[in-house]
Design a protein around this motif. Structure first.
Motif, short mmCIF file in Angstrom:
data_model
loop_
_atom_site.label_atom_id
_atom_site.label_comp_id
_atom_site.label_asym_id
_atom_site.label_seq_id
_atom_site.Cartn_x
_atom_site.Cartn_y
_atom_site.Cartn_z
N SER A 44 0.81 -1.21 0.00
CA SER A 44 0.00 0.00 0.00
C SER A 44 0.85 1.26 0.00
O SER A 44 0.38 2.33 -0.40
CB SER A 44 -0.93 0.00 1.22
N VAL A 45 2.09 1.15 0.45
CA VAL A 45 3.02 2.29 0.45
C VAL A 45 3.83 2.35 -0.84
O VAL A 45 3.93 3.39 -1.47
CB VAL A 45 3.97 2.23 1.67
N VAL A 46 4.40 1.23 -1.24
CA VAL A 46 5.33 1.24 -2.41
C VAL A 46 4.59 1.17 -3.73
O VAL A 46 5.17 1.47 -4.79
CB VAL A 46 6.35 0.09 -2.32
N ASN A 48 3.22 0.55 -7.23
CA ASN A 48 3.74 -0.18 -8.40
C ASN A 48 5.24 -0.01 -8.59
O ASN A 48 5.79 -0.44 -9.60
CB ASN A 48 3.01 0.26 -9.67
N LYS A 49 5.89 0.59 -7.60
CA LYS A 49 7.34 0.82 -7.74
C LYS A 49 8.15 -0.43 -7.38
O LYS A 49 9.27 -0.60 -7.87
CB LYS A 49 7.78 1.98 -6.83
N TYR A 50 7.60 -1.27 -6.52
CA TYR A 50 8.32 -2.47 -6.08
C TYR A 50 7.36 -3.66 -6.02
O TYR A 50 6.17 -3.50 -5.74
CB TYR A 50 8.94 -2.26 -4.70
N GLU A 51 7.92 -4.83 -6.24
CA GLU A 51 7.19 -6.07 -6.03
C GLU A 51 7.40 -6.50 -4.59
O GLU A 51 8.52 -6.43 -4.07
CB GLU A 51 7.71 -7.16 -6.98
N VAL A 52 6.32 -6.93 -3.93
CA VAL A 52 6.41 -7.35 -2.54
C VAL A 52 6.12 -8.85 -2.47
O VAL A 52 5.07 -9.32 -2.93
CB VAL A 52 5.42 -6.59 -1.64
N LYS A 53 7.05 -9.60 -1.89
CA LYS A 53 6.91 -11.05 -1.78
C LYS A 53 7.05 -11.48 -0.32
O LYS A 53 7.79 -10.87 0.44
CB LYS A 53 7.98 -11.77 -2.62
N SER A 54 6.37 -12.55 0.05
CA SER A 54 6.53 -13.11 1.39
C SER A 54 7.10 -14.51 1.28
O SER A 54 6.89 -15.21 0.29
CB SER A 54 5.19 -13.15 2.13
N LEU A 133 4.32 0.34 11.30
CA LEU A 133 5.12 -0.36 10.30
C LEU A 133 5.02 0.32 8.95
O LEU A 133 6.04 0.55 8.29
CB LEU A 133 4.65 -1.81 10.19
N SER A 134 3.81 0.62 8.52
CA SER A 134 3.65 1.25 7.20
C SER A 134 4.32 2.62 7.16
O SER A 134 4.89 3.01 6.14
CB SER A 134 2.17 1.36 6.82
N TYR A 135 4.28 3.34 8.28
CA TYR A 135 4.97 4.64 8.34
C TYR A 135 6.48 4.45 8.21
O TYR A 135 7.16 5.21 7.51
CB TYR A 135 4.64 5.35 9.64
N ASN A 136 7.01 3.42 8.87
CA ASN A 136 8.44 3.15 8.78
C ASN A 136 8.84 2.77 7.38
O ASN A 136 9.90 3.19 6.89
CB ASN A 136 8.84 2.06 9.77
N VAL A 137 8.00 1.99 6.70
CA VAL A 137 8.28 1.63 5.30
C VAL A 137 8.31 2.89 4.44
O VAL A 137 9.20 3.05 3.59
CB VAL A 137 7.23 0.64 4.77
N TYR A 138 7.36 3.78 4.66
CA TYR A 138 7.36 5.05 3.93
C TYR A 138 8.65 5.83 4.17
O TYR A 138 9.29 6.33 3.22
CB TYR A 138 6.15 5.89 4.33
N GLN A 139 9.07 5.93 5.42
CA GLN A 139 10.31 6.67 5.73
C GLN A 139 11.52 6.04 5.04
O GLN A 139 12.37 6.76 4.50
CB GLN A 139 10.53 6.69 7.24
N ASN A 155 0.59 7.53 -0.70
CA ASN A 155 0.11 6.16 -0.51
C ASN A 155 -0.03 5.82 0.98
O ASN A 155 -1.00 5.21 1.41
CB ASN A 155 1.06 5.15 -1.17
N PHE A 156 0.99 6.22 1.74
CA PHE A 156 0.96 5.95 3.19
C PHE A 156 -0.24 6.63 3.84
O PHE A 156 -0.97 6.01 4.64
CB PHE A 156 2.24 6.43 3.85
N LYS A 157 -0.47 7.88 3.53
CA LYS A 157 -1.57 8.63 4.16
C LYS A 157 -2.92 7.99 3.84
O LYS A 157 -3.80 7.89 4.70
CB LYS A 157 -1.55 10.09 3.70
N LYS A 158 -3.08 7.51 2.61
CA LYS A 158 -4.32 6.87 2.20
C LYS A 158 -4.55 5.58 2.99
O LYS A 158 -5.65 5.32 3.48
CB LYS A 158 -4.28 6.58 0.70
N TYR A 159 -3.49 4.79 3.12
CA TYR A 159 -3.62 3.52 3.84
C TYR A 159 -3.79 3.75 5.33
O TYR A 159 -4.53 3.02 6.00
CB TYR A 159 -2.39 2.65 3.57
N ASP A 160 -3.13 4.77 5.85
CA ASP A 160 -3.24 5.10 7.27
C ASP A 160 -4.69 5.43 7.63
O ASP A 160 -5.19 5.01 8.68
CB ASP A 160 -2.32 6.28 7.59
N LEU A 161 -5.36 6.16 6.76
CA LEU A 161 -6.76 6.49 6.99
C LEU A 161 -7.64 5.24 6.95
O LEU A 161 -8.60 5.11 7.71
CB LEU A 161 -7.24 7.50 5.94
N LYS A 162 -7.28 4.31 6.06
CA LYS A 162 -8.02 3.06 5.95
C LYS A 162 -7.91 2.26 7.25
O LYS A 162 -8.91 1.74 7.77
CB LYS A 162 -7.49 2.24 4.77
N LEU A 163 -6.69 2.20 7.79
CA LEU A 163 -6.49 1.50 9.06
C LEU A 163 -7.17 2.22 10.21
O LEU A 163 -7.63 1.58 11.17
CB LEU A 163 -5.00 1.34 9.35
#
Length: 290
Positions: A44-46, A48-54, A133-139, A155-163
């Protein structure tokens, strides 16, 4: 935290060897997380700039006893950032990160929260924690990719509001849950229940299950009597961990008509963090409506 098997020492040695031999330039357009729980907060932060895998993707895997493969080690070596839970939950990642000189790219969630080993490991059960966590990823992304800082920030602000909407649901629910008690098969939902003002009434039993040891006779008897006499409002069961004693307590809850809430430790493949946590809250709401 369940005990690791002895053969992991050999596996870690192999991973370190692989890590030392795989130092090569990569596009580093990948961010890796140890468990799928963190995919959505990162993605939600990155965007389309990065692929996220677990690495751990399935609810059929017990993260406490997970053993990484050589492919997992290579994925970590090739990643721009690595996100782990910390607090001993996924300590295998630290050895791989160190072997591949990726320490500076590791985001240790527990460390972000200022928690120490011994604290409850299931920190994602608190929405506020995931916001951190999402804020730290943004930073971090603003530093490693400054030209896209505004994109990450939006992106971070949008997701933060969702949470935030989940936190508002918790606050509304707390009016009805505050002061209630629950049994848990292990201390999985500690942070969520704490936010709702619900006390875990069987901490010793839950800790024994998490540590992969047998609960004491007294703890078992107390829990049996508590279910029989409705001393708790509900029982929380971790669907990813089964044993004879858990099956017995689940059966007793059904017998004595004590409501059961079923949680998973990691996310089903078809759910993101928001929907998963929203469902957890909804389960508790429905119990109170009956």
């Amino acid at each position: 935290m369940r005990k690791r098997k002895v053969f992991l020492f050999v596996l870690f040695s192999l991973l370190i060897f692989i890590g030392g031999c795989s130092q090569k330039p990569t596009s580093q357009k990948i961010i890796t997380t140890t468990v799928n729980t963190y995919i959505e907060p990162i993605k939600s932060v990155v965007g389309n700039k990065y692929e996220v895998k677990s690495i751990i993707k399935s609810v059929n895997v017990d993260p406490h006893s997970f053993s990484p493969s050589s492919n997992d080690a290579k994925l970590i070596a090739d990643s721009r950032l690595i996100v782990s839970s910390g607090l001993g939950y996924d300590d295998w990642v630290e050895k791989i990160v160190t072997a591949n000189s990726q320490n500076k790219n590791l985001i240790d969630f527990g460390n972000i929260l200022g928690k120490k080993d011994g604290a409850n490991e299931h920190i994602w059960f608190s929405v506020k924690n995931v916001q951190r966590l999402s804020y730290n990823v943004y930073q971090r992304m603003a530093k490693v990719d400054p030209k896209n800082k505004a994109y990450y920030q939006a992106n971070f602000k949008k997701y933060d509001l969702k949470l935030d909407s989940l936190i508002q649901r918790e606050r509304a629910l707390k009016k009805y849950t505050n002061g209630k008690k629950a049994y848990v098969t292990e201390p999985l939902p500690y942070y969520l229940l704490n936010n709702l003002g619900v006390t875990i009434a069987n901490p010793h039993f839950a800790k024994a299950i998490e540590d992969d040891t047998d609960p004491s006779i007294d703890d078992v008897k107390n829990m049996e009597n508590g279910l029989k006499h409705h001393e708790v409002s509900f029982l929380v069961v971790n669907k990813q961990v089964t044993s004879g004693i858990i099956t017995k307590m689940t059966s007793l809850a059904k017998k004595y008509h004590v409501p059961i809430v079923y949680f998973t430790e990691t996310l089903p493949s078809d759910l993101g963090y928001y929907d998963w946590m929203n469902g957890n809250i909804t389960q508790i709401e429905r119990i109170l409506e009956k």
